[in-house]
Design a protein around this motif. Structure first.
Motif, PDB file in Angstrom:
ATOM      1  N   VAL A 137      13.088  23.135 -31.421  1.00 23.89           N
ATOM      2  CA  VAL A 137      14.323  22.908 -31.836  1.00 23.89           C
ATOM      3  C   VAL A 137      14.769  23.826 -33.241  1.00 23.89           C
ATOM      4  O   VAL A 137      15.715  24.417 -33.213  1.00 23.89           O
ATOM      5  CB  VAL A 137      14.950  21.628 -32.132  1.00 23.89           C
ATOM      6  CG1 VAL A 137      16.115  21.365 -32.919  1.00 23.89           C
ATOM      7  CG2 VAL A 137      14.963  20.713 -30.848  1.00 23.89           C
ATOM      8  N   ASP A 138      13.828  23.889 -34.051  1.00 19.97           N
ATOM      9  CA  ASP A 138      13.996  24.673 -35.332  1.00 19.97           C
ATOM     10  C   ASP A 138      13.955  26.163 -34.879  1.00 19.97           C
ATOM     11  O   ASP A 138      14.223  27.185 -35.919  1.00 19.97           O
ATOM     12  CB  ASP A 138      13.025  24.376 -36.393  1.00 19.97           C
ATOM     13  CG  ASP A 138      11.496  24.375 -35.859  1.00 19.97           C
ATOM     14  OD1 ASP A 138      11.407  25.102 -34.815  1.00 19.97           O
ATOM     15  OD2 ASP A 138      10.639  24.063 -36.619  1.00 19.97           O
ATOM     16  N   ARG A 139      13.664  26.487 -33.756  1.00 17.67           N
ATOM     17  CA  ARG A 139      13.746  28.094 -33.459  1.00 17.67           C
ATOM     18  C   ARG A 139      15.078  28.286 -32.675  1.00 17.67           C
ATOM     19  O   ARG A 139      15.338  29.655 -32.359  1.00 17.67           O
ATOM     20  CB  ARG A 139      12.525  28.384 -32.371  1.00 17.67           C
ATOM     21  CG  ARG A 139      11.469  28.381 -33.057  1.00 17.67           C
ATOM     22  CD  ARG A 139      11.285  29.838 -33.707  1.00 17.67           C
ATOM     23  NE  ARG A 139       9.926  30.048 -34.264  1.00 17.67           N
ATOM     24  CZ  ARG A 139       9.821  31.096 -35.142  1.00 17.67           C
ATOM     25  NH1 ARG A 139      10.640  32.162 -35.176  1.00 17.67           N
ATOM     26  NH2 ARG A 139       8.530  31.207 -35.537  1.00 17.67           N
ATOM     27  N   LEU A 140      16.188  27.384 -32.633  1.00 15.81           N
ATOM     28  CA  LEU A 140      17.542  27.511 -32.049  1.00 15.81           C
ATOM     29  C   LEU A 140      18.519  27.468 -32.685  1.00 15.81           C
ATOM     30  O   LEU A 140      18.565  26.519 -33.673  1.00 15.81           O
ATOM     31  CB  LEU A 140      17.493  26.579 -30.805  1.00 15.81           C
ATOM     32  CG  LEU A 140      16.632  26.724 -29.662  1.00 15.81           C
ATOM     33  CD1 LEU A 140      16.869  25.468 -28.847  1.00 15.81           C
ATOM     34  CD2 LEU A 140      16.921  27.851 -28.667  1.00 15.81           C
ATOM     35  N   ALA A 141      19.613  28.281 -32.518  1.00 14.17           N
ATOM     36  CA  ALA A 141      20.809  28.125 -33.240  1.00 14.17           C
ATOM     37  C   ALA A 141      21.938  28.527 -32.085  1.00 14.17           C
ATOM     38  O   ALA A 141      21.703  28.836 -31.272  1.00 14.17           O
ATOM     39  CB  ALA A 141      20.983  29.208 -34.426  1.00 14.17           C
ATOM     40  N   VAL A 142      23.053  27.885 -32.502  1.00 12.32           N
ATOM     41  CA  VAL A 142      24.249  28.028 -31.565  1.00 12.32           C
ATOM     42  C   VAL A 142      25.486  28.518 -32.573  1.00 12.32           C
ATOM     43  O   VAL A 142      25.546  28.535 -33.449  1.00 12.32           O
ATOM     44  CB  VAL A 142      24.615  26.795 -30.774  1.00 12.32           C
ATOM     45  CG1 VAL A 142      23.291  26.525 -29.910  1.00 12.32           C
ATOM     46  CG2 VAL A 142      25.024  25.993 -31.566  1.00 12.32           C
ATOM     47  N   GLY A 162      38.772  31.915 -22.195  1.00  6.94           N
ATOM     48  CA  GLY A 162      38.496  30.666 -23.172  1.00  6.94           C
ATOM     49  C   GLY A 162      37.147  30.994 -24.075  1.00  6.94           C
ATOM     50  O   GLY A 162      36.726  32.032 -24.143  1.00  6.94           O
ATOM     51  N   PRO A 163      37.057  29.899 -24.868  1.00  4.90           N
ATOM     52  CA  PRO A 163      35.808  29.879 -25.704  1.00  4.90           C
ATOM     53  C   PRO A 163      34.569  29.981 -25.227  1.00  4.90           C
ATOM     54  O   PRO A 163      34.353  29.458 -23.921  1.00  4.90           O
ATOM     55  CB  PRO A 163      36.143  28.754 -26.764  1.00  4.90           C
ATOM     56  CG  PRO A 163      36.821  27.622 -25.743  1.00  4.90           C
ATOM     57  CD  PRO A 163      37.659  28.693 -25.041  1.00  4.90           C
ATOM     58  N   ASP A 164      33.572  30.376 -25.767  1.00  4.21           N
ATOM     59  CA  ASP A 164      32.266  30.174 -25.245  1.00  4.21           C
ATOM     60  C   ASP A 164      31.216  29.872 -26.200  1.00  4.21           C
ATOM     61  O   ASP A 164      31.842  29.853 -27.545  1.00  4.21           O
ATOM     62  CB  ASP A 164      31.584  31.613 -24.760  1.00  4.21           C
ATOM     63  CG  ASP A 164      31.406  32.489 -25.679  1.00  4.21           C
ATOM     64  OD1 ASP A 164      31.546  32.476 -27.011  1.00  4.21           O
ATOM     65  OD2 ASP A 164      31.270  33.628 -25.285  1.00  4.21           O
ATOM     66  N   THR A 165      30.228  29.533 -26.094  1.00  7.17           N
ATOM     67  CA  THR A 165      29.044  28.863 -26.976  1.00  7.17           C
ATOM     68  C   THR A 165      27.916  29.562 -26.667  1.00  7.17           C
ATOM     69  O   THR A 165      27.305  29.758 -25.484  1.00  7.17           O
ATOM     70  CB  THR A 165      28.979  27.348 -27.110  1.00  7.17           C
ATOM     71  OG1 THR A 165      28.003  26.954 -27.967  1.00  7.17           O
ATOM     72  CG2 THR A 165      28.589  26.720 -25.665  1.00  7.17           C
ATOM     73  N   GLU A 166      27.394  30.225 -27.678  1.00  8.35           N
ATOM     74  CA  GLU A 166      25.947  31.112 -27.246  1.00  8.35           C
ATOM     75  C   GLU A 166      25.137  30.599 -28.097  1.00  8.35           C
ATOM     76  O   GLU A 166      24.820  29.839 -29.124  1.00  8.35           O
ATOM     77  CB  GLU A 166      26.507  32.596 -27.924  1.00  8.35           C
ATOM     78  CG  GLU A 166      27.634  33.145 -27.371  1.00  8.35           C
ATOM     79  CD  GLU A 166      27.839  34.518 -27.607  1.00  8.35           C
ATOM     80  OE1 GLU A 166      27.174  35.207 -28.430  1.00  8.35           O
ATOM     81  OE2 GLU A 166      28.934  35.161 -27.182  1.00  8.35           O
ATOM     82  N   MET A 167      23.755  30.636 -27.313  1.00  8.25           N
ATOM     83  CA  MET A 167      22.531  30.125 -27.798  1.00  8.25           C
ATOM     84  C   MET A 167      21.709  31.337 -28.359  1.00  8.25           C
ATOM     85  O   MET A 167      21.289  32.392 -27.673  1.00  8.25           O
ATOM     86  CB  MET A 167      21.921  29.423 -26.764  1.00  8.25           C
ATOM     87  CG  MET A 167      22.835  27.993 -26.462  1.00  8.25           C
ATOM     88  SD  MET A 167      22.745  27.594 -24.644  1.00  8.25           S
ATOM     89  CE  MET A 167      24.201  28.324 -24.255  1.00  8.25           C
ATOM     90  N   PHE A 168      21.042  31.069 -29.207  1.00  8.90           N
ATOM     91  CA  PHE A 168      20.111  32.029 -30.086  1.00  8.90           C
ATOM     92  C   PHE A 168      18.550  31.613 -30.200  1.00  8.90           C
ATOM     93  O   PHE A 168      18.659  30.461 -30.693  1.00  8.90           O
ATOM     94  CB  PHE A 168      20.728  32.539 -31.461  1.00  8.90           C
ATOM     95  CG  PHE A 168      22.048  33.085 -31.250  1.00  8.90           C
ATOM     96  CD1 PHE A 168      22.360  34.558 -31.058  1.00  8.90           C
ATOM     97  CD2 PHE A 168      23.216  32.058 -31.284  1.00  8.90           C
ATOM     98  CE1 PHE A 168      23.494  34.898 -30.650  1.00  8.90           C
ATOM     99  CE2 PHE A 168      24.646  32.776 -31.010  1.00  8.90           C
ATOM    100  CZ  PHE A 168      24.751  34.128 -30.845  1.00  8.90           C
TER     101      PHE A 168
END
Ligand code: SER
Length: 599
Positions: free
Chosen positions: A121-126, A175-181
């Motif tokens: 989880v600590d490697r992920l941002a959105v 519409g909006p999107d949510t991106e994962m990094f």
């Protein structure tokens, strides 16, 4: 992190969504079958646009697949560390079925669960949409992420540039999107470092688009009753992250191709100079893309227009860089063989079409070699014309070598140096930029027309479309304006602005007017003029989208005057007859007519 193979990754993604009741559908062709406005399929959503617009999909409301995708943009600048012209997109869709509260937890599960990617989880941002005058801040998505366990400080609110997915055309679902990094080991570049910056700390791996608004012709955003989800995850990118390699070119997908290049050139990717490494990457990328275009069932071959043109550029660019590495004639087919072998399991069409792929590559390499020989002669002529004491080759000559004979500037410089001369690079670059702008405009115009090809039948249907638009305006009034057009050899499809269903009687009258124009055997003529002159002449057409001073105006005497790129028949009589097959709604305020000719 879990080490994954490409096939393992494809299977894991599709398996996950199968468990969530998704139908797994096949990849569409890399050549869009129903959308002549773009050359290649650019994402998994692309072949699904009609279904995202509301048409029921035969496989249901939950779909997933791996889509072959191509994005070429400006071919001359591709080939860096991360850019690929071909990639596979893992995607899933909800057609008016589930929405954010299902999709975000699924994304979370797939990314973090040990059963799937298991990314810490600590490697992920959105990132989520920060809101603007058209649509509110997407707190809903942010709250769902937080609920899943994403720390608030790694939920970034970003603007339309980053977190908004526009409609495919001017109007439609968006519409909006949510991106994962994935967060790499790179330190933040500043206090404001976020997924919006390109410093390399945040690598985008997945994108969930929430199509909840319909953008109307008036520019309003209406909430849609049937909300869609459209997600996309780049296979190469995610393999790169999972396997901890520095670039997509070091993933398993590229290793055999690069090994073959090393074998044929004697270069060593690991220790090559930056110039040679770039050449290797470009060859690998371009040959993979060329193989997928040639290997598609649509049977595109190298030419000077449309997809064939892009294909030609890819092959020739690969050959040029191959020559730079000292590779011998005929290497493109050897590389294609590696691509075919590697991908035949996932894409059986490559095996099916392998003879065509290899034969086309051999032919194109031969043609290019011929051009290069002619270019060398031209170079020598240019040289002999220079005054005795000349020190430089004019940019004009260098550009002609590039443009007509496909000589890379580096090659011209090298040949000039061998003769004790320089090249006027500044002038060359000036001409090159000018040319690039023109060809981009050309590409824009070329695909506005909506023609699938230039066959005789398509040309007839194209002229019939002009007659149809003129007749619609006569019967329904000036409110009618073209919103889209798609013509294949079988039928025409015409979208136009109009607020209600067209009645049977009106359709009959439109049909009668078109057939009257056909029977009149009216000549179709064209003329170039400025936009203002065209307006003055009463021409209809898509003025806003035109570039440059001059436009072509097609006149069908007594019936229609329209700005258009052609091609058209010479006399309307060639069309034979005209029949409307269907009239239906296309989107809010837009109607769609399908018609055929010569029945
Ligand atoms: N259409 C979105 C993309 O291309 C999600 O698939 O990223």
């Amino acid at each position: 992190m879990k080490k994954l193979t490409a096939q393992g990754m494809r299977d894991m993604f599709l398996g996950f969504f199968k468990e969530k009741d998704h139908a797994i559908i096949a990849s569409g062709s890399v050549i869009p079958e129903n959308d002549p406005t773009v050359l290649f399929t650019t994402a998994g959503m692309h072949p699904l646009v009609p279904y995202l617009m509301g048409q029921p999909h035969p496989a249901g409301k939950r779909l997933a697949n791996v889509q072959k995708s191509i994005r070429t943009g400006d071919i001359d600048s591709v080939g860096n560390e991360s850019h690929l012209t071909f990639f596979e997109m893992l995607g899933n869709w909800s057609l008016g079925d589930y929405f954010k509260k299902e999709m975000i937890p699924w994304s979370w599960e797939f990314l973090t669960s040990d059963k799937y990617l298991g990314i810490p989880v600590d490697r992920l941002a959105v990132s989520v949409f920060e809101g603007d005058e058209n649509a509110p801040r997407d707190d809903e998505s942010a709250d769902i992420w937080a609920c899943c366990g994403m720390p608030r400080e790694r939920i970034f609110f970003l603007g339309k540039e980053e977190n908004w997915w526009g409609p495919a055309g001017l109007t439609g679902p968006c519409g909006p999107d949510t991106e994962m990094f994935y967060i790499t080991d790179k330190e933040p570049c500043s206090n404001t470092c976020s997924p919006a910056c390109s410093c390399g700390r945040y690598l985008e791996i997945w994108n969930d688009v929430f199509m909840q608004y319909n953008k109307t012709a008036e520019g309003n955003y209406e909430t849609m009753a049937h909300k869609n989800v459209d997600t996309g995850m780049g296979l190469e990118r995610v393999l790169c992250v999972m396997n901890g390699v520095k670039s997509v070119y070091e993933t398993e997908l590229f290793v055999p191709i690069i090994q073959k290049i090393e074998e044929l050139s004697g270069a060593d990717y690991a220790i090559a100079s930056e110039t040679d490494r770039r050449a290797i990457r470009i060859i690998a990328d371009h040959m993979r893309t060329a193989t997928f275009i040639l290997g598609d069932d649509m049977g595109v071959s190298p030419s000077n227009v449309d997809q064939g043109y892009v294909l030609r550029r890819l092959i020739r660019r690969a050959v040029r860089f191959g020559m730079q590495l000292g590779m011998e004639e005929g290497f493109t087919k050897e590389l294609a063989q590696v691509v075919i072998e590697e991908y035949s399991g996932a894409y059986p069409e490559l095996t099916r079409n392998s003879a065509f792929v290899l034969e086309q590559l051999i032919l194109e390499e031969e043609r290019f070699q011929r051009t290069l020989r002619q270019g060398t002669r031209m170079f020598e002529r240019a040289l002999s014309k220079l005054p005795e004491d000349a020190k430089t080759i004019p940019g004009e000559d260098a550009f002609r070598l590039y443009d007509t004979y496909g000589f890379p500037i580096e090659m011209t410089v090298e040949m000039a140096n061998e003769n004790g001369l320089d090249v006027d690079i500044a002038d060359f670059e000036h001409r090159f930029k000018e040319h690039q702008q023109k060809s981009q405009q050309g590409a824009q115009q070329r695909f506005k027309g909506g023609l699938a090809d230039n066959s005789e039948q398509t040309t007839k249907l194209h002229t019939a479309t002009h007659l149809l638009q003129a007749a619609l305006r006569k019967v329904l009034g000036d409110e009618v304006a073209q919103k889209g057009s798609n013509i294949t050899a079988e039928r025409l499809r015409f979208d136009f602005s109009f607020g209600r269903k067209v009645t049977k009687e009106e359709l009959a009258e439109v049909e009668r007017l078109v057939n009257e124009a056909i029977q009149a055997n009216a000549p179709v003529t064209s003329e170039e003029m400025t936009l203002d002159e065209a307006r003055e002449k009463g021409a209809i057409g898509l003025f806003e989208d035109r570039y440059g001073e001059k436009v072509k105006v097609y006149t069908i005497e007594g019936f229609s005057v329209e700005v258009c790129g052609g091609p058209h028949v010479e006399n309307t009589g060639e069309i034979g007859s005209f029949k409307i097959k269907k009239e239906e709604s296309s989107s809010a305020g837009v109607r769609r007519i399908r018609a055929v000719i010569g029945e």
